[in-house]
Write a protein that holds these residues in place. Structure first.
Motif, PDB file in Angstrom:
ATOM      1  N   GLY A   8      80.196  29.943  -1.172  1.00  0.00           N
ATOM      2  CA  GLY A   8      79.908  29.149  -2.361  1.00  0.00           C
ATOM      3  C   GLY A   8      79.989  27.646  -2.195  1.00  0.00           C
ATOM      4  O   GLY A   8      79.778  26.916  -3.161  1.00  0.00           O
ATOM      5  N   THR A   9      80.313  27.137  -1.001  1.00  0.00           N
ATOM      6  CA  THR A   9      80.399  25.675  -0.856  1.00  0.00           C
ATOM      7  C   THR A   9      79.672  25.164   0.390  1.00  0.00           C
ATOM      8  O   THR A   9      78.670  24.442   0.284  1.00  0.00           O
ATOM      9  CB  THR A   9      81.882  25.201  -0.796  1.00  0.00           C
ATOM     10  N   GLY A  10      80.191  25.529   1.584  1.00  0.00           N
ATOM     11  CA  GLY A  10      79.679  24.935   2.818  1.00  0.00           C
ATOM     12  C   GLY A  10      78.185  25.185   3.017  1.00  0.00           C
ATOM     13  O   GLY A  10      77.417  24.243   3.291  1.00  0.00           O
ATOM     14  N   LYS A  13      75.957  23.483   0.455  1.00  0.00           N
ATOM     15  CA  LYS A  13      75.858  22.046   0.765  1.00  0.00           C
ATOM     16  C   LYS A  13      74.829  21.799   1.853  1.00  0.00           C
ATOM     17  O   LYS A  13      74.112  20.799   1.831  1.00  0.00           O
ATOM     18  CB  LYS A  13      77.218  21.512   1.244  1.00  0.00           C
ATOM     19  N   PRO A 221      78.277  26.621   7.247  1.00  0.00           N
ATOM     20  CA  PRO A 221      79.702  26.306   7.422  1.00  0.00           C
ATOM     21  C   PRO A 221      80.541  26.867   6.276  1.00  0.00           C
ATOM     22  O   PRO A 221      81.176  26.127   5.537  1.00  0.00           O
ATOM     23  CB  PRO A 221      79.712  24.780   7.444  1.00  0.00           C
ATOM     24  N   SER A 222      80.511  28.184   6.136  1.00  0.00           N
ATOM     25  CA  SER A 222      81.270  28.844   5.083  1.00  0.00           C
ATOM     26  C   SER A 222      82.554  29.394   5.653  1.00  0.00           C
ATOM     27  O   SER A 222      82.753  29.435   6.868  1.00  0.00           O
ATOM     28  CB  SER A 222      80.418  29.946   4.437  1.00  0.00           C
ATOM     29  N   ASN A 223      83.432  29.846   4.763  1.00  0.00           N
ATOM     30  CA  ASN A 223      84.732  30.369   5.177  1.00  0.00           C
ATOM     31  C   ASN A 223      84.541  31.669   5.973  1.00  0.00           C
ATOM     32  O   ASN A 223      84.009  32.639   5.442  1.00  0.00           O
ATOM     33  CB  ASN A 223      85.556  30.618   3.913  1.00  0.00           C
ATOM     34  N   SER A 227      84.184  34.418   3.067  1.00  0.00           N
ATOM     35  CA  SER A 227      82.751  34.405   2.762  1.00  0.00           C
ATOM     36  C   SER A 227      81.956  35.255   3.750  1.00  0.00           C
ATOM     37  O   SER A 227      81.069  36.006   3.348  1.00  0.00           O
ATOM     38  CB  SER A 227      82.216  32.969   2.738  1.00  0.00           C
ATOM     39  N   PRO A 251      82.770  25.328   9.986  1.00  0.00           N
ATOM     40  CA  PRO A 251      83.369  24.651   8.822  1.00  0.00           C
ATOM     41  C   PRO A 251      84.584  23.821   9.223  1.00  0.00           C
ATOM     42  O   PRO A 251      85.246  23.239   8.373  1.00  0.00           O
ATOM     43  CB  PRO A 251      83.774  25.820   7.918  1.00  0.00           C
ATOM     44  N   PHE A 258      87.135  21.026   6.326  1.00  0.00           N
ATOM     45  CA  PHE A 258      86.617  20.039   5.370  1.00  0.00           C
ATOM     46  C   PHE A 258      87.249  20.215   3.998  1.00  0.00           C
ATOM     47  O   PHE A 258      87.560  19.249   3.324  1.00  0.00           O
ATOM     48  CB  PHE A 258      85.088  20.147   5.248  1.00  0.00           C
ATOM     49  N   THR A 307      78.780  16.645  11.097  1.00  0.00           N
ATOM     50  CA  THR A 307      78.552  17.804  10.223  1.00  0.00           C
ATOM     51  C   THR A 307      79.072  17.583   8.794  1.00  0.00           C
ATOM     52  O   THR A 307      79.148  18.532   8.014  1.00  0.00           O
ATOM     53  CB  THR A 307      79.182  19.095  10.800  1.00  0.00           C
ATOM     54  N   LEU A 309      78.827  16.993   5.048  1.00  0.00           N
ATOM     55  CA  LEU A 309      77.724  17.351   4.158  1.00  0.00           C
ATOM     56  C   LEU A 309      77.980  16.805   2.756  1.00  0.00           C
ATOM     57  O   LEU A 309      78.282  17.565   1.831  1.00  0.00           O
ATOM     58  CB  LEU A 309      77.556  18.875   4.117  1.00  0.00           C
TER      59      LEU A 309
HETATM   60  P1  GDP Z   1      83.703  29.162  -0.985  1.00  0.00           P
HETATM   61  O1  GDP Z   1      82.947  30.403  -1.326  1.00  0.00           O
HETATM   62  O2  GDP Z   1      83.784  28.161  -2.111  1.00  0.00           O
HETATM   63  O3  GDP Z   1      84.987  29.411  -0.246  1.00  0.00           O
HETATM   64  O4  GDP Z   1      82.782  28.353   0.016  1.00  0.00           O
HETATM   65  P2  GDP Z   1      82.245  28.626   1.465  1.00  0.00           P
HETATM   66  O5  GDP Z   1      82.945  29.717   2.152  1.00  0.00           O
HETATM   67  O6  GDP Z   1      80.747  28.650   1.420  1.00  0.00           O
HETATM   68  O7  GDP Z   1      82.619  27.230   2.118  1.00  0.00           O
HETATM   69  C1  GDP Z   1      83.939  26.847   2.384  1.00  0.00           C
HETATM   70  C2  GDP Z   1      83.926  26.087   3.669  1.00  0.00           C
HETATM   71  O8  GDP Z   1      83.009  24.994   3.558  1.00  0.00           O
HETATM   72  C3  GDP Z   1      85.257  25.476   4.017  1.00  0.00           C
HETATM   73  O9  GDP Z   1      85.831  26.188   5.082  1.00  0.00           O
HETATM   74  C4  GDP Z   1      84.912  24.026   4.382  1.00  0.00           C
HETATM   75  O10 GDP Z   1      85.502  23.591   5.595  1.00  0.00           O
HETATM   76  C5  GDP Z   1      83.412  24.035   4.499  1.00  0.00           C
HETATM   77  N1  GDP Z   1      82.844  22.749   4.135  1.00  0.00           N
HETATM   78  C6  GDP Z   1      82.991  22.115   2.953  1.00  0.00           C
HETATM   79  N2  GDP Z   1      82.397  20.903   3.014  1.00  0.00           N
HETATM   80  C7  GDP Z   1      81.865  20.796   4.262  1.00  0.00           C
HETATM   81  C8  GDP Z   1      81.143  19.777   4.938  1.00  0.00           C
HETATM   82  O11 GDP Z   1      80.871  18.708   4.386  1.00  0.00           O
HETATM   83  N3  GDP Z   1      80.762  20.037   6.222  1.00  0.00           N
HETATM   84  C9  GDP Z   1      81.056  21.206   6.847  1.00  0.00           C
HETATM   85  N4  GDP Z   1      80.668  21.376   8.123  1.00  0.00           N
HETATM   86  N5  GDP Z   1      81.750  22.180   6.244  1.00  0.00           N
HETATM   87  C10 GDP Z   1      82.141  21.970   4.983  1.00  0.00           C
END
Ligand code: GDP
Length: 330
Positions: A8-10, A13, A221-223, A227, A251, A258, A307, A309
């Protein structure tokens, strides 16, 4: 076609400004559903919805969840009612026997809507009501997601990782709790002893997901634990990834994350909380995109760039690095 695996984030982005490199109409996104919960009778799918709202131009980009400038009348009223009636607040599981009754997709992740512990905006809630009603009418989550994608005008194809329930449970000294209780309800404070993907052993990948995984895959770059872990627990996905070119974006920068709880979760499942640990967790990845400041030596091809974002220009730069890495392995 290229397929992205997303939390949901990396990854969202990365997708935000990747359109020139990976045109949306030639891109599929497979989203994690281990974070989903049923809240007050409605199925909430945070990772699917982040992509839905992002591509629909509605995402709150401060939080990377929810609809920007959404109103909160229903959420506030739920709290007013609970207050006035002296009802309990905080995450409240429905009783144990209810967890496996009724709507199959909500198994092991059914929470009371009393004083809902997770903030849901009014327009956001309309998505959950529509989704749940279509599910109750007999449609699969894949079909329902397609209808919602149409409603938000998506050009990308958006797929849930499975039509079966997989609930990400965090084992802590206080007992097992769903990821959302641990993270949203308890701020990730209870120590992580293990992570379980409940239902994963019975979940299968849909035909649409298997087709999408025949294309080159980008693990954004997700968890890696909460994730990607649920996806890898679904029958068919790990096998499909082993057969297709895969590029993963870390990530981490070395051992610095991040944002979010990746460090505690990686350590909790016995992995090194670092890029090296991510590479161990992804034996199917054929190449990596790492940050220029990340000195980790890997046994697979690496493309380095900044990296970070934060802006769409950042996403475009990282997307070009991903395309270069894909070029090395396809
Ligand atoms: P969640 O579902 O909200 O946990 O989101 P994700 O699993 O998709 O993303 C979480 C990961 O996104 C974290 O481990 C962060 O390190 C990574 N992340 C967040 N911002 C950035 C960024 O700007 N660059 C990179 N490379 N990773 C990022």
């Amino acid at each position: 076609m290229v397929t992205f695996l997303a939390g949901g984030t990396g990854t969202p982005k990365l997708l935000a400004g990747a359109g020139d490199v990976f045109p949306p109409e030639r891109t599929t996104v497979v989203a994690n559903t281990g974070d989903d919960i049923e809240l007050g009778g409605h199925l909430v799918c945070p990772d699917l919805d982040t992509v839905l709202f992002l591509d629909g131009g509605e995402l709150d980009r401060e939080t990377w969840w929810g609809i920007a400038d959404d109103s909160d009348a229903t959420h506030d009223e739920l709290h007013r009612l609970a207050d006035a009636a002296d009802l309990p607040t905080g995450p409240q599981y429905l009783p144990e026997d209810i967890q496996t009754a009724g709507r199959d997709i909500a198994r092991h992740r059914r929470f009371s809507g009393v004083a809902e512990f997770m903030y849901i905006g009014d327009r956001d809630r309309a998505v959950h009501v529509t989704r749940t009603s279509l599910l109750d009418a007999g449609h699969s989550l894949t079909e329902v997601t397609r209808r919602l994608a149409d409603a938000f005008g998506l050009e990308r194809t958006l797929l849930p990782m499975s039509d079966d329930p997989v609930a990400t449970m965090i084992h802590t000294p206080r007992g097992p709790m769903h990821f959302q209780e641990w993270w949203v309800g308890r701020n990730g404070v209870p120590a992580v002893e293990d992570v379980e993907f409940r239902g994963g052993d019975r979940a299968t990948a849909s035909d649409s997901v298997l087709q999408a995984l025949a294309d080159p895959v980008v693990v954004g770059p997700s968890n890696p634990v909460t994730s990607l872990g649920p996806m890898l627990a679904v029958e068919g996905i790990r096998e499909a990834l082993a057969e297709t070119p895969v590029v993963a974006v870390s990530p981490f920068v070395g051992d610095r994350v991040f944002s979010g709880p990746a460090t505690a979760l990686m350590a909790g499942v016995g992995r090194d909380p670092s890029t090296a640990g991510v590479a161990d967790a992804y034996p199917f990845a054929d190449a990596f995109v790492l940050d220029s400041d990340d000195e980790t030596a890997l046994d697979r091809p690496v493309v380095r760039t900044d990296t970070t974002l934060d802006t769409e220009a950042d996403s475009d730069r990282v997307a070009r690095a991903v395309a270069d890495a894909l070029g090395e392995v396809t």
